[in-house]
Design a protein around this motif. Structure first.
Motif, PDB file in Angstrom:
ATOM      1  N   ILE A 295       0.842  -1.197   0.000  1.00 21.14           N
ATOM      2  CA  ILE A 295       0.000   0.000   0.000  1.00 21.14           C
ATOM      3  C   ILE A 295       0.882   1.254   0.000  1.00 21.14           C
ATOM      4  N   PRO A 296       0.348   2.375  -0.500  1.00 20.55           N
ATOM      5  CA  PRO A 296       1.152   3.591  -0.645  1.00 20.55           C
ATOM      6  C   PRO A 296       1.760   4.150   0.642  1.00 20.55           C
ATOM      7  N   ASN A 297       1.248   3.784   1.817  1.00 15.08           N
ATOM      8  CA  ASN A 297       1.857   4.255   3.064  1.00 15.08           C
ATOM      9  C   ASN A 297       3.353   3.947   3.102  1.00 15.08           C
ATOM     10  N   TRP A 298       3.733   2.844   2.505  1.00 12.34           N
ATOM     11  CA  TRP A 298       5.132   2.405   2.536  1.00 12.34           C
ATOM     12  C   TRP A 298       6.012   3.163   1.551  1.00 12.34           C
ATOM     13  N   TYR A 299       5.418   3.872   0.605  1.00  8.47           N
ATOM     14  CA  TYR A 299       6.197   4.514  -0.453  1.00  8.47           C
ATOM     15  C   TYR A 299       7.139   5.586   0.073  1.00  8.47           C
ATOM     16  N   LYS A 300       6.832   6.156   1.241  1.00  5.12           N
ATOM     17  CA  LYS A 300       7.721   7.186   1.797  1.00  5.12           C
ATOM     18  C   LYS A 300       9.119   6.622   2.051  1.00  5.12           C
ATOM     19  N   LEU A 301       9.221   5.305   2.173  1.00  2.00           N
ATOM     20  CA  LEU A 301      10.531   4.685   2.372  1.00  2.00           C
ATOM     21  C   LEU A 301      11.404   4.787   1.125  1.00  2.00           C
ATOM     22  N   TYR A 302      10.794   5.047  -0.014  1.00  2.00           N
ATOM     23  CA  TYR A 302      11.522   5.167  -1.291  1.00  2.00           C
ATOM     24  C   TYR A 302      11.900   6.612  -1.602  1.00  2.00           C
ATOM     25  N   VAL A 303      11.753   7.511  -0.645  1.00  2.00           N
ATOM     26  CA  VAL A 303      11.949   8.932  -0.879  1.00  2.00           C
ATOM     27  C   VAL A 303      13.321   9.229  -1.483  1.00  2.00           C
ATOM     28  N   PHE A 304      14.367   8.611  -0.979  1.00  2.00           N
ATOM     29  CA  PHE A 304      15.712   8.890  -1.479  1.00  2.00           C
ATOM     30  C   PHE A 304      15.850   8.464  -2.940  1.00  2.00           C
ATOM     31  N   ASP A 305      15.405   7.262  -3.255  1.00  2.00           N
ATOM     32  CA  ASP A 305      15.489   6.763  -4.629  1.00  2.00           C
ATOM     33  C   ASP A 305      14.651   7.615  -5.576  1.00  2.00           C
ATOM     34  N   LEU A 306      13.442   7.973  -5.144  1.00  2.00           N
ATOM     35  CA  LEU A 306      12.556   8.760  -6.005  1.00  2.00           C
ATOM     36  C   LEU A 306      13.152  10.125  -6.321  1.00  2.00           C
ATOM     37  N   LEU A 307      13.680  10.801  -5.309  1.00  2.00           N
ATOM     38  CA  LEU A 307      14.277  12.121  -5.543  1.00  2.00           C
ATOM     39  C   LEU A 307      15.520  12.015  -6.423  1.00  2.00           C
ATOM     40  N   GLU A 308      16.361  11.036  -6.137  1.00  2.00           N
ATOM     41  CA  GLU A 308      17.588  10.875  -6.927  1.00  2.00           C
ATOM     42  C   GLU A 308      17.275  10.492  -8.370  1.00  2.00           C
ATOM     43  N   ASN A 309      16.250   9.659  -8.575  1.00  2.00           N
ATOM     44  CA  ASN A 309      15.856   9.296  -9.945  1.00  2.00           C
ATOM     45  C   ASN A 309      15.325  10.491 -10.724  1.00  2.00           C
ATOM     46  N   GLU A 310      14.803  11.486 -10.013  1.00  2.00           N
ATOM     47  CA  GLU A 310      14.311  12.710 -10.660  1.00  2.00           C
ATOM     48  C   GLU A 310      15.408  13.762 -10.793  1.00  2.00           C
ATOM     49  N   GLY A 311      16.625  13.441 -10.361  1.00  2.00           N
ATOM     50  CA  GLY A 311      17.740  14.376 -10.449  1.00  2.00           C
ATOM     51  C   GLY A 311      17.664  15.505  -9.435  1.00  2.00           C
ATOM     52  N   ILE A 312      16.950  15.287  -8.343  1.00  2.00           N
ATOM     53  CA  ILE A 312      16.808  16.324  -7.312  1.00  2.00           C
ATOM     54  C   ILE A 312      17.917  16.150  -6.287  1.00  2.00           C
ATOM     55  N   ASP A 313      18.768  17.150  -6.191  1.00  2.00           N
ATOM     56  CA  ASP A 313      19.871  17.134  -5.225  1.00  2.00           C
ATOM     57  C   ASP A 313      19.372  17.791  -3.943  1.00  2.00           C
ATOM     58  N   TYR A 314      19.178  16.996  -2.940  1.00  2.00           N
ATOM     59  CA  TYR A 314      18.533  17.459  -1.715  1.00  2.00           C
ATOM     60  C   TYR A 314      19.525  17.578  -0.572  1.00  2.00           C
ATOM     61  N   ASN A 315      19.186  18.415   0.364  1.00  2.00           N
ATOM     62  CA  ASN A 315      19.922  18.546   1.610  1.00  2.00           C
ATOM     63  C   ASN A 315      19.123  17.826   2.698  1.00  2.00           C
ATOM     64  N   GLN A 316      17.963  18.385   3.040  1.00  2.00           N
ATOM     65  CA  GLN A 316      17.069  17.768   4.000  1.00  2.00           C
ATOM     66  C   GLN A 316      15.718  17.519   3.328  1.00  2.00           C
ATOM     67  N   ILE A 317      15.002  16.515   3.858  1.00  2.00           N
ATOM     68  CA  ILE A 317      13.698  16.157   3.312  1.00  2.00           C
ATOM     69  C   ILE A 317      12.691  16.130   4.455  1.00  2.00           C
ATOM     70  N   ALA A 318      11.559  16.763   4.244  1.00  2.00           N
ATOM     71  CA  ALA A 318      10.426  16.603   5.159  1.00  2.00           C
ATOM     72  C   ALA A 318       9.438  15.683   4.454  1.00  2.00           C
ATOM     73  N   ILE A 319       9.129  14.571   5.090  1.00  2.00           N
ATOM     74  CA  ILE A 319       8.115  13.657   4.564  1.00  2.00           C
ATOM     75  C   ILE A 319       6.829  13.979   5.318  1.00  2.00           C
ATOM     76  N   VAL A 320       5.801  14.360   4.575  1.00  2.00           N
ATOM     77  CA  VAL A 320       4.530  14.740   5.191  1.00  2.00           C
ATOM     78  C   VAL A 320       3.408  13.883   4.620  1.00  2.00           C
ATOM     79  N   ASP A 321       2.471  13.521   5.467  1.00  2.00           N
ATOM     80  CA  ASP A 321       1.309  12.771   5.007  1.00  2.00           C
ATOM     81  C   ASP A 321       0.350  13.694   4.269  1.00  2.00           C
ATOM     82  N   ALA A 322      -0.450  13.101   3.400  1.00  2.00           N
ATOM     83  CA  ALA A 322      -1.394  13.870   2.587  1.00  2.00           C
ATOM     84  C   ALA A 322      -2.564  14.417   3.395  1.00  2.00           C
TER      85      ALA A 322
END
Length: 194
Positions: free
Chosen positions: A55-82
């Protein structure tokens, strides 16, 4: 150039469209806050797996891969629920994080929290437990690259124990990703800022 990112999973379930409608307010509030604070807003709106498998609740665990696959160079990430809404005048919390794993104590639904802790401890974590006052809500988390390995370890753990985890959730009506994140934070003694 590195930026701070607010990450949200917001996938419309075609079988429950009325449930997704209020999330529009969340998306608007976070988009506006990010614009005001020069923070990138990233919303995942597509399934990664068949929802019968994960289920999509688990997708937040892929945050690093998703951002890196989009070419987003991040410093800090806030993961927020919808289902979260940020006040437009909320201070820039990235400036107060001290570059630590930050979260909010889960203050409420103690029956659900206690059942989650008890059943995950018994059935998934070989009796390991921790004090309830150290249990956090995974609906608002700040993390950084230092926490990438832990999230990869949680993903691996999920796939190794998926059937047991799903059985615990279905049998006892307890949390999904939130208890697992809590157990990993405690087992790995992560420097946590509440």
């Amino acid at each position: 150039m590195q930026s701070n990112v607010v990450f949200m999973t917001n996938i419309k379930d075609e079988t429950k469209l009325e449930r997704s409608k209020p999330y529009e307010y969340s998306v608007k509030s976070w988009s506006k806050w990010c614009e005001k604070n020069n923070v990138e807003f990233f919303m995942l709106d597509q399934y990664i797996f068949d929802k019968s498998y994960m289920i999509p609740n688990w997708y937040k665990l892929y945050v690093f891969d998703l951002l890196e696959n989009e070419g987003i160079d991040y410093n800090q990430i806030a993961i927020v629920d919808a289902d979260t809404i940020v006040h437009p005048d909320c201070p820039n919390f990235f400036e107060t994080s001290e570059n630590k794993f930050c979260a909010v104590h889960n203050d409420g639904s103690y029956d659900w929290i206690c059942r989650s802790m008890e059943n995950y401890s018994k059935h998934v974590f070989d009796g390991f437990t921790f004090p309830i006052w150290e249990y956090i809500n995974s609906g608002f988390i700040i993390l950084n690259k230092e926490h990438k390995q832990m999230y990869q370890d949680i993903i691996k753990f999920y796939f190794e124990k998926r059937d047991t985890i799903v059985n615990v959730q279905n049998t006892f009506g307890v949390g999904t990703d939130q208890p697992i994140i809590n157990f990993f934070l405690q087992k790995e003694n992560v420097d946590l800022k509440l």
